[in-house]
Design an enzyme around this catalytic site. Structure first.
Site, short mmCIF file in Angstrom:
data_model
loop_
_atom_site.label_atom_id
_atom_site.label_comp_id
_atom_site.label_asym_id
_atom_site.label_seq_id
_atom_site.Cartn_x
_atom_site.Cartn_y
_atom_site.Cartn_z
N CYS A 37 0.86 -1.18 0.00
CA CYS A 37 0.00 0.00 0.00
C CYS A 37 0.89 1.23 0.00
O CYS A 37 1.26 1.76 1.04
CB CYS A 37 -0.90 -0.01 1.24
SG CYS A 37 -2.04 1.35 1.29
N THR A 53 -25.50 1.56 12.47
CA THR A 53 -26.48 1.38 11.40
C THR A 53 -27.28 2.65 11.26
O THR A 53 -27.40 3.44 12.19
CB THR A 53 -27.43 0.20 11.68
OG1 THR A 53 -28.35 0.11 10.61
CG2 THR A 53 -28.19 0.37 12.98
N TYR A 54 -27.79 2.86 10.04
CA TYR A 54 -28.65 4.01 9.81
C TYR A 54 -30.06 3.53 9.50
O TYR A 54 -30.88 4.28 9.02
CB TYR A 54 -28.10 4.86 8.67
CG TYR A 54 -26.71 5.36 8.93
CD1 TYR A 54 -26.50 6.53 9.64
CD2 TYR A 54 -25.60 4.64 8.50
CE1 TYR A 54 -25.22 6.99 9.89
CE2 TYR A 54 -24.32 5.09 8.76
CZ TYR A 54 -24.13 6.26 9.45
OH TYR A 54 -22.87 6.70 9.72
N THR A 74 -30.77 -3.78 9.56
CA THR A 74 -29.67 -4.35 8.78
C THR A 74 -28.81 -5.31 9.58
O THR A 74 -27.79 -5.76 9.08
CB THR A 74 -28.77 -3.22 8.24
OG1 THR A 74 -28.32 -2.45 9.35
CG2 THR A 74 -29.51 -2.34 7.29
N GLU A 113 -22.59 3.58 2.06
CA GLU A 113 -22.79 2.22 2.55
C GLU A 113 -21.63 1.31 2.15
O GLU A 113 -21.25 0.40 2.89
CB GLU A 113 -24.13 1.68 2.05
CG GLU A 113 -25.28 2.31 2.80
CD GLU A 113 -26.62 2.07 2.16
OE1 GLU A 113 -27.62 2.06 2.88
OE2 GLU A 113 -26.66 1.91 0.92
#
Lengths: 422, 712
Positions: free
Chosen positions: A76, A316-317, A328, A393
């Site tokens: 990387c 989570t939303y 979810t 997301e």
């Protein structure tokens, strides 16, 4: 119109950005991208700051050099270059940057650990710790812990960098301004057009499956579950095959590592070949054992990591693609457990059939590539998975990969240390 | 029979204490389910609203109650009849709670253990309160009360520690007993119905049946020892008699004298108390003036150093003499060099630019400046001499109590000296003040010199002092002027030693003092002219040749090095004092964080020696804002409501309880927020200004109470 909730998270992100800029003299792209999730960004930055700049047993130049070594393991270049800058800022010895042969023996000893942790953490055992802690200019146990956390952090951050296709910083090589922008500034607008363009069939199907899973109560015995787990592993072993590692271009960051051909091998194959057994999370879980041990050897680090893991796991939303008010948790749990399954960690209260149902094949391939061979990721990989999902997301999933993988690495490492101590 | 109701793994199950067919389970999915073994499925479900339930336990005292502990650190008390909401909830630990246990006999007590390495005993009778707290070395996995022993509880840990410890909750530091047969972490244990048998399992695949008398008693192996070193270098040390008897305690080093203190109290253990009682002796090793360990130099210099309020040269000279007094020539020399370096440049420049007009006028000017400080100086002067010896210290008390008599005795003392033998009076002064600072000596000389009207004497002596460099001369001039201003108290003060020593005759108090002192004043003013004349010559002589060769040497770096040298030697006192004395002259050469560190450590050491006044002075003199605001923090004085006698915490001038403003101005009827003047006769008052105005025209109290207030 922005709702009050998005507005407050917007201000939180802004405050975090300002703080990062003040601390690091730059707002790196990783932070910018994580700005999608200020709830997570906050503990992430705190942890990163703590292990790099806070109190700890290792000197600062060592910390950054270890970060370089870890990032180089996954080739990387982005992280390596950033960390080289930091290393030089801490008045690190310039000659060390010529490669591993120039550094003190103590750091060179860490290379073996780096290699194993990055690719096959299940091989990590107490003899490795013994090797480090014995002999001339040896490592102390808390130094080892600190180094391991740094290694794991940067291995997994590489996963994130590749997974989100993060561009080099402007002041780095190839990082000029007029490049194709993967990180749009106006997230709201992009999100909107994103969700309107594509049809939502995938998301709906997924939601349906999640619903059925949460409703049905399948009677299954331990043996059946174990079978499922092994099947999952075997399946994942078939996902990526015949990829030649040598086809990757040689990179100059390899001078910070040795044995470049050492890479991930499927755990399933390993199990057949040797006596290494599955890691049962019940035997050594992060919440119970890992945390207790870590906080003992490197104070506060456990607390920071615990908070980070918890938020990454629970965040989570209640949203999926364009759908709102979605639970979810099953989907998130499937991703989390699948990642740890790749490393041979089994949650024995989990039915691995769910993974198969919820994660489609290309998502699994993507997850596996990112966790095990992040350097092979391409832009099309990012574009092709989770098409119906928003960018934020996708970043969320990448964060989960980062954390699940880090937890897996740390669990193996901490278990080895516990065995060494007792 | 298999129940399959929970979505995730079950952490703990528990049978009801009375009903054999009721089973309760707590699961990772955050719910608790109650099963009736006679039915096929769960009879009721309780939602804990947390991620996972780690332990559940039925209360042995109450049919329907049970406790549930959670991963997020909460403890909930539930009533089985109510499935929708817990009865009580409180946060017990930081991080997950792993285990809980009701006390078998004591109804109020619930014990919990968690990842934060503590076992807590809660009193649930009212609002949950921690009754006892035991710190363990690792996360607590299981706890269980010992049957028939009210205060005993057993625990095992999750990682690292393999032993099963039995604690007496009244002795939370050392386990009462420990079983450490296991070779890996113990996973669980249970008491037999009687308190002497315990059964334990472990990850090493063994099961042990322990008998209590085989247990290891860690307290037997622990030797209670305590040691501390005071800031004066004394060492006190307490040890169990067992050790002391075995090897006679000895201490290497001649400068320490040891004393054994008597044992003040001894706790007599009751027969039921199984805890070992230890008898210890305390030894104190007094530091008898070991030069290297003694800190008297520190205290003395902290007290006697003058850091502000005089001219720079005076401060340096004074501090130098303090240092040399304390046999620290090194430090004294540093002060002198500082004086040389910093005093030379600005004074010379100023002098030069004026082209030496008439020093008389300069000294006039300086006198004007100095006069402002004169009062301070006189105080400083008396203060500095006050610290000279224990003898003077005592004197101060006396003279402080009868201030007037001090003047009297001083005046007469001098009068006696002049009338008897003028020459010897100077000599005695010098000899008695031999331990005093040079500066004081000069002053004394001036004083005696003036008293005898012998200006030459002073200069003869002064010159030896000023061999250091000519630049002192100008600063010496103000010294004279200031001496002129304050030599009366100084003079009155100095000759007191011989008088005190030979116990002053009673008639001294009655002796008419005022004429003598008037005389002196007269003499002084006359002599001053002469002195100024002398000074003029003197400065002129020395000034002119030297000015052009003034060295343009940048020595600030040397000073920085010097400060760092002292800091490295551990003498922060010197660093701070030099910084304070230099003040503006030396700004910005040492970075602020280092300065801050020095100040902080100096203040800390000062407070070790209880030199609060000095510490406060240092704080207020500091130019670093974080230091100078130190003494302004964390001191809040609340006003008290005169009506209900309560502190007014929210607003200082309005009582929340009585809904009144207790500090009302009797003239304008508004609340007084600043200075409040009140009459001690009738207790009415108000704004200072209003009262002032009112009483200019009216003799009575503004409230109309009829009291004749008086404003002075």
């Amino acid at each position: 119109m922005l709702s009050s909730r998005t507005l407050s998270s917007y201000f939180k992100t802004q405050a975090l950005f300002a703080e990062t800029f003040l601390q690091n003299n730059r707002l790196d792209h990783v932070t910018q991208l994580m700005g999608y999730h200020p709830q997570y960004l906050d503990p992430f930055l705190r942890t990163q700051n703590y292990i790099l700049k806070g109190d700890g047993p290792l000197p600062f130049d060592y910390r950054h050099y270890i970060a370089i070594m870890a990032s180089a393991r996954h080739r990387c270049t982005y992280l390596v270059k950033l960390q080289i800058q930091e290393f030089l800022r801490q008045e690190g010895n310039k000659e060390w940057l010529n490669g591993l042969h120039q550094v003190p023996q103590k750091l060179r000893d860490l290379d073996e650990l780096n290699k194993i942790l990055a690719h096959q953490p299940w091989l990590f055992n107490k003899s490795h710790i013994e090797k480090l802690t014995k002999g001339k200019d040896n490592w102390s146990l808390s130094e080892v812990i600190h180094a391991i956390i740094l290694l794991a952090h940067f291995h997994c951050l590489s996963t994130f960098v590749f997974g989100c296709g993060i561009n080099p910083e402007i002041d780095l090589n190839e990082g000029h301004t007029f490049q194709h922008v993967t990180v749009p500034c106006n997230t709201q607008a992009i999100n909107d057009c994103d969700s309107t363009q594509v049809d939502d069939v995938g998301v709906e199907l997924l939601m349906l499956k999640m619903k059925t899973i949460s409703e049905q109560h399948e009677e299954s015995t331990q043996e059946e579950r174990l079978m499922c787990f092994q099947k999952e592993q075997n399946q994942s072993a078939e996902l990526i095959s015949g990829f030649d590692n040598m086809s990757l271009p040689k990179s100059d960051v390899q001078r910070y590592t040795s044995d470049p051909d050492f890479s991930y091998q499927d755990f399933a194959r390993h199990r057949e070949a040797s006596e290494i057994t599955t890691f049962r999370i019940q035997d050594y879980s992060w919440e119970d054992h890992g945390f207790s041990l870590l906080n003992r050897l490197y104070n506060d680090a456990g607390t920071f990591l615990d908070e980070k893991f918890k938020i990454a796991y629970d965040m989570t939303y209640h949203r999926m693609g364009s759908k709102n008010n979605v639970d979810t948790s099953t989907f998130r749990r499937a991703i989390w457990n699948y990642i740890q399954c790749l490393y041979g960690i089994r949650h024995d209260d989990y039915n691995y059939k769910e993974v198969n149902e919820l994660l489609e094949k290309n998502l699994k391939t993507n997850i596996k590539t990112l966790c095990c061979y992040p350097e092979r990721t391409t832009k099309s990989d990012y574009d092709n998975v989770m098409r119906e999902f928003r960018h934020s997301e996708k970043v969320h999933v990448n964060i989960m990969m980062l954390e699940a993988r880090m937890q897996a690495e740390l669990l193996y490492a901490l278990r080895a240390i516990m065995r060494y101590m007792t | 029979m298999v129940f399959q109701d929970h979505k995730r793994s079950v952490n703990k199950v528990c049978f009801h204490t009375i009903e054999p067919h009721i089973l309760l389970s707590g699961s990772q999915d955050g719910t608790m389910k109650c099963f009736d073994l006679r039915k096929k499925e769960a009879s009721s479900t309780f939602y804990s609203l947390s991620e996972s339930v780690r332990d559940v336990k039925f209360s042995p005292h109450h049919y329907f109650l049970f406790a549930a502990v959670q991963e997020n650190g909460n403890v909930q008390i539930w009533d089985m009849r109510r499935t929708d909401r817990y009865e009580k909830q409180f946060t017990a630990h930081t991080g997950p709670v792993f285990t809980c246990d009701w006390h078998p006999e004591e109804r109020r007590w619930l014990a919990t253990g968690g990842r934060d390495k503590t076992i807590k005993i809660w009193d649930l009778s009212m609002k949950p309160m921690v009754e006892h707290c035991i710190q363990t070395i690792a996360s607590v996995a299981r706890i269980k009360w010992r049957p028939q022993q009210k205060f005993h509880i057993a625990s095992c840990s999750l990682v690292i520690d393999f032993t099963i410890n039995v604690w007496d909750i009244r002795r939370p530091f050392v386990p009462l007993a420990a079983f450490n047969e296991h070779k890996d972490v113990s996973t669980g244990f249970a008491w037999h119905h009687e308190p002497h048998i315990i059964l334990s399992t472990s990850k090493d695949s063994t099961l042990y049946l322990h008998v209590f008398k085989d247990a290891i008693r860690p307290a037997d192996h622990a030797n209670p020892i305590g040691l501390d070193i005071s800031c004066y270098g004394d060492i006190s040390y307490a040890a169990s008699n067992k050790i002391v008897r075995n090897g006679r305690s000895s201490f290497k080093g001649e400068s320490y004298s040891s004393t054994k203190l008597p044992v003040f109290f001894r706790k007599h253990p009751s027969a039921s108390d199984q805890f070992r009682s230890a008898v210890s002796s305390i030894f104190v090793f007094k530091n008898d003036g070991d030069k290297f360990l003694s800190m008297t130099w520190f205290i003395e210099s902290a007290r006697r150093y003058i850091l502000s309020g005089r001219s720079f040269a005076e401060l340096c000279e004074h501090n130098a003499s303090v240092a040399s007094d304390l046999q620290r020539p090194h430090v004294a020399q540093t002060w002198r060099i500082l004086k040389l370096l910093y005093n030379a440049v600005p004074n010379l420049g100023a002098e030069h630019s004026w082209g030496v007009p008439s020093v008389g006028s300069i000294s006039e000017m300086l006198k004007g400046i100095e006069r402002d400080e004169a009062f301070d100086n006189s105080q400083e002067g008396s203060k500095s001499s006050r610290h000279n010896s224990g003898n003077t210290f005592k004197n101060r008390h006396q003279s402080g109590s009868k201030q007037s008599s001090r003047h009297v005795s001083g005046g007469t003392g001098n009068g006696v000296a002049t009338t008897d033998r003028p020459d010897t009076s100077g000599a005695t002064d010098n000899s008695t003040d031999s331990e005093e600072s040079d500066n004081d000596k000069t002053i004394t000389n001036i004083a005696s010199g003036l008293g005898n009207t012998q200006g030459d004497f002073f200069f003869g002596d002064g010159e030896t002092d000023q061999l250091m460099g000519f630049q002192c001369t100008l600063s010496q001039a103000p010294t004279i002027d200031s001496a002129q201003d304050w030599n009366l108290p100084g003079e009155a003060f100095q000759p007191r030693h011989p008088i005190k020593d030979c116990s002053p005759p009673p008639e001294l108090d009655n002796a008419p003092s005022s004429p003598t002192s008037f005389d002196e004043d007269y003499i002084e003013t006359k002599s001053m002219v002469g002195i100024n004349g002398e000074v003029y010559d003197y400065t002129k002589l020395l000034m002119t040749p030297e000015v052009p060769s003034s060295p343009a040497w940048v020595f600030n770096d040397v000073i920085v090095d010097m400060l760092h040298y002292f800091a490295a030697q551990g003498d922060v006192q010197m660093c701070v004092s030099v910084l304070l004395v230099l003040g503006e002259r030396f700004k910005g050469f040492v970075d602020e964080t280092t300065q801050e560190q020095w100040f902080h450590s100096y203040i800390e050491i000062l407070s070790c020696f209880q030199l609060w006044n000095v510490a406060n002075k240092v704080i207020s003199l500091s130019t670093i804002s974080s230091i100078s605001s130190l003494n302004q923090q964390s001191t809040t004085i609340h006003t008290l409501c005169g009506n209900c006698r309560r502190q007014m915490t929210r607003i200082g001038w309005f009582c929340d309880r009585c809904k009144i403003m207790p500090t009302q101005c009797s003239v304008c009827h508004q609340a007084v927020r600043g200075l409040y003047a009140w009459c001690q006769g009738c207790a009415h008052g108000g704004h200072l200004q209003h009262i002032q105005e009112w009483l200019q025209y009216h003799p009575w109290c503004p409230t109309g109470c009829g009291h004749l207030c008086e404003y002075t």
